[in-house]
Design a protein around this motif. Structure first.
Motif, short mmCIF file in Angstrom:
data_model
loop_
_atom_site.label_atom_id
_atom_site.label_comp_id
_atom_site.label_asym_id
_atom_site.label_seq_id
_atom_site.Cartn_x
_atom_site.Cartn_y
_atom_site.Cartn_z
N ASN A 81 12.74 -42.37 -18.84
CA ASN A 81 12.13 -41.75 -20.02
C ASN A 81 13.07 -40.72 -20.66
O ASN A 81 13.12 -40.59 -21.88
N PRO A 127 12.09 -33.60 -15.49
CA PRO A 127 10.71 -33.31 -15.90
C PRO A 127 10.17 -34.18 -17.04
O PRO A 127 9.17 -33.81 -17.65
N PHE A 128 10.77 -35.32 -17.31
CA PHE A 128 10.38 -36.07 -18.50
C PHE A 128 9.19 -37.00 -18.32
O PHE A 128 8.95 -37.89 -19.13
N TYR A 129 8.45 -36.80 -17.26
CA TYR A 129 7.13 -37.45 -17.14
C TYR A 129 6.07 -36.44 -16.73
O TYR A 129 4.91 -36.80 -16.51
N GLY A 130 6.46 -35.19 -16.60
CA GLY A 130 5.50 -34.18 -16.18
C GLY A 130 4.88 -34.49 -14.83
O GLY A 130 3.70 -34.24 -14.60
N ILE A 163 4.88 -31.21 -29.05
CA ILE A 163 6.18 -31.86 -28.84
C ILE A 163 6.93 -31.94 -30.16
O ILE A 163 6.37 -32.33 -31.18
N TYR A 199 1.93 -44.50 -19.14
CA TYR A 199 1.63 -43.09 -18.92
C TYR A 199 0.21 -42.90 -18.42
O TYR A 199 -0.08 -41.96 -17.70
N MET A 219 14.14 -41.16 -24.43
CA MET A 219 13.81 -40.13 -25.41
C MET A 219 15.05 -39.59 -26.12
O MET A 219 15.06 -39.37 -27.31
N LEU A 227 -0.50 -30.62 -25.96
CA LEU A 227 0.89 -30.52 -25.52
C LEU A 227 1.72 -30.70 -26.78
O LEU A 227 1.76 -31.79 -27.36
N THR A 252 9.70 -24.98 -24.20
CA THR A 252 10.87 -25.36 -23.43
C THR A 252 11.78 -26.21 -24.31
O THR A 252 11.37 -27.27 -24.79
N ILE A 312 9.18 -28.70 -26.18
CA ILE A 312 7.80 -28.93 -25.72
C ILE A 312 7.15 -27.57 -25.59
O ILE A 312 7.81 -26.62 -25.17
N PHE A 335 8.07 -41.83 -31.76
CA PHE A 335 7.12 -41.41 -30.74
C PHE A 335 5.70 -41.77 -31.16
O PHE A 335 4.93 -42.37 -30.40
N ALA A 357 2.25 -29.06 -16.35
CA ALA A 357 1.13 -29.94 -16.67
C ALA A 357 0.60 -30.54 -15.37
O ALA A 357 1.31 -31.24 -14.66
N ASN A 379 5.01 -22.76 -16.86
CA ASN A 379 3.73 -23.43 -16.79
C ASN A 379 3.95 -24.92 -16.74
O ASN A 379 4.90 -25.46 -17.29
N ARG A 435 -1.39 -35.03 -27.38
CA ARG A 435 -0.11 -34.42 -27.75
C ARG A 435 -0.23 -34.06 -29.22
O ARG A 435 -0.97 -34.69 -29.97
C1 EGU Z 1 8.26 -32.13 -20.00
C2 EGU Z 1 8.58 -30.80 -19.79
C3 EGU Z 1 5.57 -36.56 -23.85
C4 EGU Z 1 6.29 -30.31 -19.32
C5 EGU Z 1 6.87 -37.48 -21.59
C6 EGU Z 1 4.92 -37.40 -22.99
C7 EGU Z 1 6.96 -32.54 -19.87
C8 EGU Z 1 5.98 -31.65 -19.53
C9 EGU Z 1 5.59 -37.87 -21.84
C10 EGU Z 1 7.61 -29.91 -19.47
C11 EGU Z 1 6.87 -36.20 -23.60
C12 EGU Z 1 7.51 -36.63 -22.47
C13 EGU Z 1 3.63 -36.91 -19.99
C14 EGU Z 1 2.38 -36.37 -19.86
C15 EGU Z 1 4.19 -34.76 -19.81
C16 EGU Z 1 3.52 -37.77 -23.30
C17 EGU Z 1 3.92 -38.35 -20.08
C18 EGU Z 1 6.42 -33.86 -20.02
C19 EGU Z 1 4.70 -32.35 -19.45
C20 EGU Z 1 5.40 -40.12 -20.89
C21 EGU Z 1 7.13 -27.63 -19.05
N1 EGU Z 1 4.60 -35.99 -19.96
N2 EGU Z 1 5.04 -33.69 -19.76
N3 EGU Z 1 4.95 -38.73 -20.92
O1 EGU Z 1 3.10 -38.89 -23.04
O2 EGU Z 1 3.31 -39.14 -19.40
O3 EGU Z 1 2.82 -36.91 -23.86
O4 EGU Z 1 8.05 -28.63 -19.28
F1 EGU Z 1 7.52 -35.43 -24.45
S1 EGU Z 1 2.50 -34.69 -19.68
CL1 EGU Z 1 9.10 -36.12 -22.17
CL2 EGU Z 1 0.86 -37.20 -19.87
#
Ligand code: EGU
Ligand code: FAD
Length: 439
Positions: free
Chosen positions: A361, A309-312, A213, A396, A365, A211, A234, A222, A374, A60, A58, A88
């Motif tokens: 990122n 995947p660290f920004y989704g 974390i 973000y 992280m 979400l 994950t 996550i 965080f 985001a 799944n 989050r």
């Molecule tokens: C990683 C794996 C929180 C799904 C980046 C945020 C992600 C997703 C973040 C995965 C984090 C990280 C952002 C969103 C999202 C946060 C974001 C990361 C969905 C900077 C299924 N990231 N992810 N940033 O801000 O902009 O919440 O696997 F942990 S959604 Cl790594 Cl907004």
């Protein structure tokens, strides 16, 4: 067998190679313009498959991806099948949970499950060809050769080839043989593993609209909610660490140490078993340019830019590729050679920017992001935005909730950091000179 593009309609034939997320959406964009669209996909038709193999993670979905779906009238359908996440939820080592909202009301990201190739077939001018694996193609003639599961081959010729065949793109292989093609790929030392958290008494085991974390520097987990009331967790960690854990007891010990609150939720027995079901998966970052060859072939989605995947944003960026291409098709009257050249010119800087951001990122992280850090960072981000809503917009927010070009978001972020830095200096100066004067 050779199928030629000469049909009743004089519309050109577009071959979309790869029926993943971006390929399926792109087929809709081209079909909407009236082209004859043929999608070629290695996998078998999942509508007929008895068991769906592999993983269906799944993801985001945020603003950029939603805008692209909206262009082809699919936003409502997809959104209704996803779960909104408005914040989050940070899990600290002690088990404490702290929510941090993403933004204003209505600023949500959606958790939804993939595999929607079949939606493309709602257009009559679109044909889906499953069990077609691209083996080879020629940039000179546009002729492609596909292998069928029985070993036979099939040729196809198109006016435009759109390579949406993912991070290990077979289309891209031909680009690599050419002069002046830039290419880089980097595997990160981390791998990922997916674990399912089942419902408890028929209900979500944790709050669903978040979400979740667990930031633990090098280790991170996550969790995203699913429609069936499970969560997909994950786990991210270095391959080295994955390999250190070889027995069920070691799995439990590891979780006891870093993610103790999840043991009863995933279940100790399930953990012992599922950890060894599949090996950890690798993550790669790919950057290249140009994205096109003449007027015959263009790369989009992960084929053009796999990001960590660290920004989704991987899928969101790929979906946005489709809008950007579509807008350029309007500007250049569907003249493929002009469109493709412009597409590369416009899109490369943005896709490279999001690839860099995601990598940045990841590095940040894993270096020093625990739950306290965080929470603190996001708190400061949101506070500054609240105090100076026009001057300071968190990175973000620009990335996730606007269509600000990725490279402009990065530039603006650098500029904002300078402003913040300057303010800190001023405050420090005022404070220190003040205390000097009054001392
Ligand atoms: C990683 C794996 C929180 C799904 C980046 C945020 C992600 C997703 C973040 C995965 C984090 C990280 C952002 C969103 C999202 C946060 C974001 C990361 C969905 C900077 C299924 N990231 N992810 N940033 O801000 O902009 O919440 O696997 F942990 S959604 Cl790594 Cl907004
Ligand atoms: P793919 O989804 O890889 O599809 C490529 C398709 O091409 C496949 O169906 C494949 O079978 C087919 N194919 C391959 N080779 C051939 C061939 N030779 N012939 C014919 N067909 C072929 N993105 C987000 O936006 N949000 C997230 O939260 C998010 N989380 C992620 C978490 C993880 C752990 C990972 C690894 C990625 C995540 N991503 C996320 C990124 C996202 O998964 C990808 O960006 C997205 O799937 C790319 O879509 P695509 O269609 O370009 O490629």
């Amino acid at each position: 067998m050779e199928r030629s593009p000469e049909r009743q309609s004089k519309k050109k034939v577009v071959a979309v190679v790869g029926g993943g997320l971006v390929g399926a959406l792109n087929a809709c964009f081209f079909a909407k313009r009236g082209f004859d669209v043929e999608v070629f996909e290695t996998r078998e038709d999942i509508r007929q498959a008895k068991i769906v193999k592999g993983r269906s993670i799944n993801l985001a979905l945020s603003h950029r991806g939603r805008q692209a779906l909206k262009h082809v009238g699919m936003e409502e359908k997809i959104v209704s099948q996803g779960i909104p996440m408005h914040a989050r939820m940070i899990h600290s080592l002690s088990g404490k949970q702290s929510p941090i909202p993403y933004g204003k009301k209505g600023q949500v990201i959606l958790s939804f499950v993939t595999h929607r190739t079949e939606d493309a077939e709602t257009y009559p001018n679109t044909k889906l060809n499953f069990d077609h694996k691209l083996q080879d193609w020629s940039a000179e003639t546009g002729l492609m050769t596909f292998v069928r599961p029985d070993g036979s081959t099939e040729d196809f010729q198109a006016d435009l080839i759109v390579g949406c065949d993912g991070a290990f793109s077979a289309i891209r292989k031909q680009f690599l043989r050419r002069s002046r093609f830039n290419y880089s790929q980097t595997y990160i030392p981390h791998g990922y593993m997916e674990l399912t958290m089942p419902p408890i008494n028929g209900e979500f085991a944790m709050k669903p609209n978040y979400l979740h974390i667990w930031p633990r520097n090098t280790f991170m987990m996550i969790a995203l909610p699913n429609m069936d009331k499970t969560f997909t967790c994950t786990l991210f960690m270095p391959f080295e660490e994955f390999e250190k854990i070889t027995t069920g007891d070691e799995v439990i010990e590891f979780f006891q140490r870093y993610f103790p609150d999840t043991i009863p939720l995933i279940g100790a027995d399930a953990l012992r078993r599922d950890y060894f079901r599949l090996p950890a998966q690798a993550m790669v970052s790919v950057k290249c340019s140009p994205y096109h060859i003449g007027g015959t072939c263009v790369l989009m989605g992960d084929a053009a830019h796999a990001v960590v995947p660290f920004y989704g944003q991987g899928m969101n960026a790929g979906f946005e590729d489709c809008i950007v291409f579509d807008e350029i098709m309007d500007q250049f009257n569907e003249d493929f050679s002009a469109v493709l050249q412009e597409y590369t010119r416009v899109r490369v800087p943005d896709d490279h920017a999001i690839a860099d951001l995601a990598m940045y990122n990841y590095i940040e992280m894993r270096a020093h992001v625990n739950s306290k850090w965080f929470l603190f960072k996001k708190y400061v981000d949101n506070l500054l935005h609240f105090l100076m809503p026009r001057t300071i917009v968190p990175l973000y927010t620009m990335v996730t909730f606007t269509r600000t070009r990725y490279h402009e978001a990065v530039e603006r972020w650098h500029w904002q950091n300078k402003v913040i830095h300057l303010e800190k200096k001023c405050l420090f100066f005022l404070f220190s000179s003040g205390s000097f004067i009054f001392s």
